[in-house]
Design a protein around this motif. Structure first.
Motif, PDB file in Angstrom:
ATOM      1  N   PHE A 190      12.826   1.301   1.287  1.00 61.75           N
ATOM      2  CA  PHE A 190      12.899   1.768   2.677  1.00 61.75           C
ATOM      3  C   PHE A 190      14.351   2.003   3.087  1.00 61.75           C
ATOM      4  O   PHE A 190      15.255   1.281   2.673  1.00 61.75           O
ATOM      5  CB  PHE A 190      12.301   0.728   3.636  1.00 61.75           C
ATOM      6  N   LYS A 191      14.543   2.996   3.922  1.00 62.28           N
ATOM      7  CA  LYS A 191      15.800   3.199   4.616  1.00 62.28           C
ATOM      8  C   LYS A 191      15.598   2.606   6.005  1.00 62.28           C
ATOM      9  O   LYS A 191      14.679   3.017   6.727  1.00 62.28           O
ATOM     10  CB  LYS A 191      16.093   4.700   4.689  1.00 62.28           C
ATOM     11  N   VAL A 192      16.409   1.651   6.365  1.00 60.16           N
ATOM     12  CA  VAL A 192      16.208   0.918   7.616  1.00 60.16           C
ATOM     13  C   VAL A 192      17.217   1.375   8.668  1.00 60.16           C
ATOM     14  O   VAL A 192      18.426   1.378   8.422  1.00 60.16           O
ATOM     15  CB  VAL A 192      16.329  -0.602   7.377  1.00 60.16           C
ATOM     16  N   TYR A 193      16.700   1.758   9.830  1.00 64.49           N
ATOM     17  CA  TYR A 193      17.530   2.145  10.969  1.00 64.49           C
ATOM     18  C   TYR A 193      17.377   1.130  12.092  1.00 64.49           C
ATOM     19  O   TYR A 193      16.288   0.592  12.312  1.00 64.49           O
ATOM     20  CB  TYR A 193      17.097   3.501  11.521  1.00 64.49           C
ATOM     21  N   PHE A 203      13.743  -7.168   2.474  1.00 61.26           N
ATOM     22  CA  PHE A 203      12.480  -6.921   1.759  1.00 61.26           C
ATOM     23  C   PHE A 203      12.117  -5.433   1.799  1.00 61.26           C
ATOM     24  O   PHE A 203      11.748  -4.831   0.779  1.00 61.26           O
ATOM     25  CB  PHE A 203      11.380  -7.775   2.413  1.00 61.26           C
ATOM     26  N   LEU A 204      12.252  -4.824   2.950  1.00 58.75           N
ATOM     27  CA  LEU A 204      11.952  -3.385   3.063  1.00 58.75           C
ATOM     28  C   LEU A 204      12.929  -2.557   2.229  1.00 58.75           C
ATOM     29  O   LEU A 204      12.531  -1.630   1.515  1.00 58.75           O
ATOM     30  CB  LEU A 204      11.997  -2.951   4.536  1.00 58.75           C
ATOM     31  N   LYS A 205      14.203  -2.906   2.292  1.00 53.55           N
ATOM     32  CA  LYS A 205      15.202  -2.175   1.497  1.00 53.55           C
ATOM     33  C   LYS A 205      14.902  -2.308   0.001  1.00 53.55           C
ATOM     34  O   LYS A 205      15.006  -1.328  -0.750  1.00 53.55           O
ATOM     35  CB  LYS A 205      16.604  -2.693   1.811  1.00 53.55           C
ATOM     36  N   ALA A 206      14.519  -3.510  -0.419  1.00 54.68           N
ATOM     37  CA  ALA A 206      14.195  -3.721  -1.841  1.00 54.68           C
ATOM     38  C   ALA A 206      12.985  -2.887  -2.251  1.00 54.68           C
ATOM     39  O   ALA A 206      12.787  -2.608  -3.436  1.00 54.68           O
ATOM     40  CB  ALA A 206      13.933  -5.208  -2.103  1.00 54.68           C
ATOM     41  N   ASN A 207      12.184  -2.471  -1.275  1.00 58.59           N
ATOM     42  CA  ASN A 207      11.014  -1.645  -1.558  1.00 58.59           C
ATOM     43  C   ASN A 207      11.258  -0.164  -1.238  1.00 58.59           C
ATOM     44  O   ASN A 207      10.315   0.591  -0.992  1.00 58.59           O
ATOM     45  CB  ASN A 207       9.798  -2.180  -0.801  1.00 58.59           C
ATOM     46  N   VAL A 245       9.709   7.594  -1.616  1.00 55.53           N
ATOM     47  CA  VAL A 245      10.881   6.878  -1.101  1.00 55.53           C
ATOM     48  C   VAL A 245      11.553   7.647   0.044  1.00 55.53           C
ATOM     49  O   VAL A 245      11.953   7.052   1.044  1.00 55.53           O
ATOM     50  CB  VAL A 245      11.884   6.601  -2.249  1.00 55.53           C
ATOM     51  N   ALA A 246      11.651   8.974  -0.098  1.00 54.99           N
ATOM     52  CA  ALA A 246      12.364   9.772   0.922  1.00 54.99           C
ATOM     53  C   ALA A 246      11.756   9.606   2.317  1.00 54.99           C
ATOM     54  O   ALA A 246      12.442   9.796   3.317  1.00 54.99           O
ATOM     55  CB  ALA A 246      12.370  11.245   0.547  1.00 54.99           C
ATOM     56  N   ASP A 247      10.468   9.273   2.386  1.00 57.08           N
ATOM     57  CA  ASP A 247       9.812   9.138   3.689  1.00 57.08           C
ATOM     58  C   ASP A 247       9.617   7.688   4.132  1.00 57.08           C
ATOM     59  O   ASP A 247       8.987   7.420   5.152  1.00 57.08           O
ATOM     60  CB  ASP A 247       8.465   9.864   3.674  1.00 57.08           C
ATOM     61  N   ARG A 248      10.132   6.759   3.344  1.00 53.84           N
ATOM     62  CA  ARG A 248      10.006   5.347   3.743  1.00 53.84           C
ATOM     63  C   ARG A 248      11.114   4.981   4.712  1.00 53.84           C
ATOM     64  O   ARG A 248      12.138   4.409   4.349  1.00 53.84           O
ATOM     65  CB  ARG A 248      10.059   4.447   2.504  1.00 53.84           C
ATOM     66  N   ILE A 249      10.895   5.315   5.963  1.00 55.41           N
ATOM     67  CA  ILE A 249      11.871   5.040   7.016  1.00 55.41           C
ATOM     68  C   ILE A 249      11.285   3.982   7.943  1.00 55.41           C
ATOM     69  O   ILE A 249      10.136   4.110   8.382  1.00 55.41           O
ATOM     70  CB  ILE A 249      12.166   6.312   7.841  1.00 55.41           C
ATOM     71  N   ALA A 250      12.050   2.937   8.203  1.00 52.69           N
ATOM     72  CA  ALA A 250      11.635   1.892   9.147  1.00 52.69           C
ATOM     73  C   ALA A 250      12.671   1.779  10.254  1.00 52.69           C
ATOM     74  O   ALA A 250      13.871   1.871   9.991  1.00 52.69           O
ATOM     75  CB  ALA A 250      11.494   0.552   8.431  1.00 52.69           C
ATOM     76  N   ARG A 290       0.812  -1.226   0.000  1.00 54.94           N
ATOM     77  CA  ARG A 290       0.000   0.000   0.000  1.00 54.94           C
ATOM     78  C   ARG A 290       0.842   1.272   0.000  1.00 54.94           C
ATOM     79  O   ARG A 290       0.456   2.272  -0.599  1.00 54.94           O
ATOM     80  CB  ARG A 290      -0.960  -0.005   1.195  1.00 54.94           C
ATOM     81  N   VAL A 291       1.993   1.255   0.662  1.00 53.46           N
ATOM     82  CA  VAL A 291       2.798   2.493   0.697  1.00 53.46           C
ATOM     83  C   VAL A 291       3.714   2.628  -0.521  1.00 53.46           C
ATOM     84  O   VAL A 291       4.252   3.716  -0.765  1.00 53.46           O
ATOM     85  CB  VAL A 291       3.641   2.637   2.004  1.00 53.46           C
TER      86      VAL A 291
END
Ligand SMILES: [Ca+2]
Ligand SMILES: [Ca+2]
Lengths: 322, 322
Positions: A167-170, A161-165, A46-51, A34-35
């Motif tokens: 996301f920037k993962v912290y 999976f999140l990175k492939a979509n 993409v700039a706001d896809r932070i996990a 959805r996102v």
């Protein structure tokens, strides 16, 4: 050869091969769809896809003790020959005697003394090397493998999976930031600059040889736990993440902060309910206590991961659980 | 139309069109070539290509006063009707009278009072909006254009050039981190999470409406200047950058730290020597003093940018200087 090829294809098709099909897996995949779909009303650039991910108990095992505590105890034993006074001095005496209960009884003051003695008084580069050497040599007391092989395979897949979509993962952990940074890139695919944690104070110094160094002082700077997590996220990242993953009440405020922003949000708690493959603990545990999170997850629409039901395997292979 | 097309082609060929050919431009380009070419002995993998830039005086104009000080003065004037007591109370009285000398005489204590009154006591989101509104409406006293149009065009090109070559670019400024983050992505192409700066303390709070917020407290947390810059770089990024750009002695330690790491390093100082198109100042200036940097640049192999000689234009067009 045929079997290997088939497995590879199946894996390529399923980004989360270590997850059983069920509501936890589904809620994560639906959120990501959805996102990321541009035509979706929930689309997030993409700039706001932070996990953000907690580490201990969320990405790797925290039982029977926090890995960093195992490191502290090993360091005290290693440094003991240079500190004969420790034989008579608490909390070092209890550490050298292997008396975990007495160490716990020494409380926060005792822990601070142990941290100061083992984490301070050297340069950042020296500490880096100490961590790298220790993490390569140390073995988990129960699983008899390196701690970096006691990470949760389904969660490592989830990060990828999140990175492939986009996301920037912290990582946002109560653990020491410099205890994690030397190995998170290799183990989780999360680079040092995306690791947030507790820290001790440091000072910039130019040595007698003219070489500038960062010196680690024996003093706590910041504890990245509970309400400290949203504060640190705001300080370092400067925007509100859209997805948060934790496992204990130390992550409550982080999930609360993340999931109450505008738009679609995802809050997830790993529930340690697998006594057979890992350890079953929640409300009564001294390590990773999960009580308020369990009570409020449903009302807050947070996803609970049952390690027992939702994970096909827990650790990377070859693993003790398969 | 033909002229436009030709210009476009020329620009595409030259990544730094606002730079005159000379030793400063050449040293930057040579550095980038040597660290990005895989066959080069100085090759640096993408993960370690970190560049840090000071902001005031390096990326945008800091004369006749720091932009953030202009913001503080405007905020005091705007809030004054709600604070009748300010008419008789320093340093507010001097601000309302426009007496810059008296404000400077109030020193650090006075500045802290001004910061507390204008930067604290609201949520992070409220402060964001205040900054966004102010930066859109305010005009530079000399150039009569928005401050975001008083950025140095050659430096904005340089950031884009580094990014195109796999660099992750951070801003490391003595200015307030939350005063920069709302606009750096649009103006410099640097996202909020790559902005490091001075900060005030914050607290996580859940309001009466159940909405969690980050509350800004009227208390300084960290001053990101001088030896604070390497400390902050180490704390936030966790590795030593390979290139650093500054303009004053407040950047000395940052350049020293960055350029004394192993392998090829780049240290650059913007020298404000262009009285005609901007302002000429260095050793004697209260703002952006550059003395030790000038004395030691040659010995340390740091590159000096002469704004006058090295820059074809200073500001984005349409500009006052062209
Ligand atoms: Ca945890
Ligand atoms: Ca500056």
């Amino acid at each position: 050869m045929v079997a290997v090829a088939t497995t590879t294809i199946a894996r390529a098709a399923d980004p989360l091969p270590s997850w059983n099909h069920g509501s936890a897996r589904q809620s994560i995949i639906t959120f990501v769809e959805r996102v990321t779909k541009e035509s979706s009303p929930d689309f997030v650039p993409v700039a706001d896809r932070i996990a953000v991910f907690d580490n201990d108990g969320t990405l790797w095992s925290e039982q029977p003790m926090y890995v960093q505590l195992a490191f502290v105890l090993d360091r005290v034993r290693q440094l003991a020959p240079q500190h004969p006074e420790w034989k008579e001095k608490e909390p070092f005496k209890s550490v050298l005697a292997g008396d975990l209960k007495a160490i716990a009884a020494a409380g926060e003051t005792g822990l601070m003394e142990l941290l100061a003695a083992t984490h301070g008084g050297m340069t950042a580069e020296q500490f880096d090397k100490i961590v790298i050497d220790w993490i390569a040599a140390a073995r988990h007391p129960k699983y008899a493998r390196p701690y970096t092989q006691c990470v949760y395979r389904p969660m490592v897949e989830l990060i990828a999976f999140l990175k492939a979509n986009g996301f920037k993962v912290y990582i946002v952990s109560g653990g020491g930031v410099e205890f994690m940074r030397p190995w998170t890139a290799a183990v989780y695919g999360v680079p040092p600059e995306q690791v947030i944690g507790s820290s001790i104070k440091t000072r910039y110094e130019v040595g007698a040889d003219g070489r500038p160094v960062i010196v680690r002082l024996p003093e706590i700077d910041f504890i990245d736990d509970k309400a400290g997590k949203p504060v640190a996220i705001h300080k370092v990242i400067g925007k509100r993440p859209i997805a948060a993953f934790g496992n204990s009440d130390g992550d409550f405020e982080m999930l609360e902060y993340v999931t109450s922003g505008p738009g679609l949000r995802l809050g997830v708690l790993v529930h340690h309910d697998d006594a057979e493959r890992e350890v079953a603990y929640d409300r009564k545990s001294h390590i990773g206590r999960l009580e308020r999170g369990l009570d409020e997850a449903a009302r807050r629409s947070w996803t609970l991961i049952s390690m027992k039901a939702d994970w096909k395997s827990v650790f990377p292979s070859p693993t003790p659980d398969q």
